[in-house]
Enzyme design. Structure first.
Site, PDB file in Angstrom:
ATOM      1  CB  SER A 192      -0.961  -0.050   1.181  1.00  0.00           C
ATOM      2  OG  SER A 192      -1.963   0.861   0.987  1.00  0.00           O
ATOM      3  CG  ASP A 350      -6.919  -2.243  -3.600  1.00  0.00           C
ATOM      4  OD1 ASP A 350      -6.964  -1.078  -2.956  1.00  0.00           O
ATOM      5  OD2 ASP A 350      -5.660  -2.497  -3.680  1.00  0.00           O
ATOM      6  CG  HIS A 380      -6.054  -1.872   0.106  1.00  0.00           C
ATOM      7  ND1 HIS A 380      -5.289  -1.756  -0.639  1.00  0.00           N
ATOM      8  CD2 HIS A 380      -5.626  -1.501   1.253  1.00  0.00           C
ATOM      9  CE1 HIS A 380      -4.154  -1.082  -0.148  1.00  0.00           C
ATOM     10  NE2 HIS A 380      -4.469  -0.992   0.926  1.00  0.00           N
TER      11      HIS A 380
END
Length: 410
Positions: A192, A350, A380
């Protein structure tokens, strides 16, 4: 009295149903477990909004509860030696094989950067500790997990600079010798926001004429790579998906740059671009870089350009939006050509899916060796759901596939 009890029961039932219900597609594995997990995230987010609105605590300070709840104390065991270190003023945790190498064989190394939207997270969270130990034992590697400073106390480029200082320090020949590292077998990785930092420092190292040791690989796990268009097909398709809805990702971007709430509102409306950043929209034109299957029925239109009267800091934000250290997708093809081989993991459900897909396309077009691991039923943060009670099978598969790639390519 009875009617009051019935009303309370109905209200509680409605609230529970609201918190549990999420528009989760049927092909996501363990849907009910994800619904229950997401109900906690949604409840905490609502509490954070309430606290901020009444002036008790800012939103991200309340959301930090997630980091504290997952915190562990990394300690050595019979297979992994764990030490707290300081690399050029930045706190890191170093994981390495406990036994010495009698043959003198040099080891791999991975610098790992945790996620959390530059505002949350820590290398001392249970899932990151477990991942680091797994990499040590499976790869006979040294893992350096970086505790970079967080927003909103520290805005960009502090996080990038913290990570870059760690990289420069660690890649010094004397430090590598001290940890028995093969200088030709070093990678950077992150998930991320950590994937964002990993991509950015990889690009920066390649341009640094004083840097003699270069990375062999970069492994980016559902990375966030651009701040210019927050209305790509994946942002639209997955705006209400669990764990990272669009509103939270936009908050992360806004806090990374500034605490100015007017900028947050502009980013929410996707009206935050200015002439300087608009000139770089060609690098995030998803109509050019997304495969047809991921465009679906969405039609491309470039985000509007900020007018001069918009209520944001006109002196600094244009420069920050256009800075590739914040948005690694903005660099020209010439910069991409010299980058090391890459592993890019994306998930269908996501908001950041298209960031990763566009980077894969651009890297391949530039001649970089890229392995793209796409999870059609993925969401995610799944890689971090590998510890009880948020223990998802897909998270374990992601971890095994990711470590297998490192074993074969590093």
């Amino acid at each position: 009295m009875r009617s009051r009890g019935v009303f309370t029961l109905v209200l509680f039932g409605a609230l529970t149903a609201y918190l549990l219900y999420s528009p989760i597609p049927s092909n996501i594995e363990e849907r009910w477990k994800l619904m229950l997990t997401d109900s906690f995230f949604k409840s905490l987010s609502h509490l954070a909004e309430l606290c901020e609105n009444v002036g008790l605590l800012d939103y991200m300070r309340v959301m930090m509860f997630i980091t504290f709840a997952e915190r562990v104390i990394p300690v050595s065991d019979d297979r992994v030696k764990v030490t707290d270190e300081n690399f050029d003023g930045i706190e890191v945790i170093v994981y390495q094989p406990y036994q010495q190498e009698p043959s003198g064989e040099l080891r791999r190394a991975i610098i790992y950067l945790h996620g959390g939207g530059w505002c949350l997270g820590s290398s001392r969270m249970g899932p990151y500790d477990l991942l680091a130990r797994h990499m040590v034992t499976e790869l006979n590697a040294v893992i350096v997990s970086v505790e970079y400073r967080l927003a909103p106390a520290y805005h960009f480029p502090v996080q990038f600079e913290d990570v870059y200082r760690v990289m420069k320090y660690f890649l010094h020949s004397d430090v590598l010798k001290g940890y028995h590292i093969n200088p030709e077998r070093i990678a950077v990785s992150g998930d991320s926001a950590g994937g964002n930092l990993a991509a950015a420092v990889t690009q920066q190292l390649q341009k640094d004429p004083t840097q003699h040791v270069q990375l062999k690989a970069q492994a980016l796990i559902y990375p966030v790579l651009q701040a210019l268009d927050l209305n790509t097909p994946s942002y639209q398709q997955n705006k209400h998906m669990p764990i990272l809805p669009r509103t939270l990702m936009v908050r992360f971007w806004s806090e990374y740059f500034t605490s100015d709430k007017s900028f947050l509102r502009a980013m929410m409306d996707n009206t935050h671009n200015n002439p300087e950043s608009a000139a770089l929209l060609k690098f995030v034109n998803w109509s050019s870089y997304l495969p047809d299957a991921y465009r679906q029925t969405y039609n491309y239109s470039a985000p509007p350009v900020l007018n001069e009267k918009a209520p944001v800091d006109s002196l600094s934000l244009p420069r920050l939006l256009a800075d590739p250290r914040a948005s690694p997708l903005l660099v020209p093809d010439a910069t991409l050509r010299s980058l090391p081989k890459a592993y890019v993991l994306t998930c269908e459900y996501d908001v950041l899916r298209d960031d990763g897909l566009m980077y894969v396309t651009r890297l391949r077009n530039a001649g970089v060796d890229v392995t793209h691991a796409h999870y059609p039923g993925g969401f995610h943060g799944a890689l971090m759901f590998i510890t009880w009670p948020t223990d998802f099978e897909i998270g374990h598969r992601m971890m095994e596939n990711y470590v297998t790639w490192l074993k074969q390519n590093l």
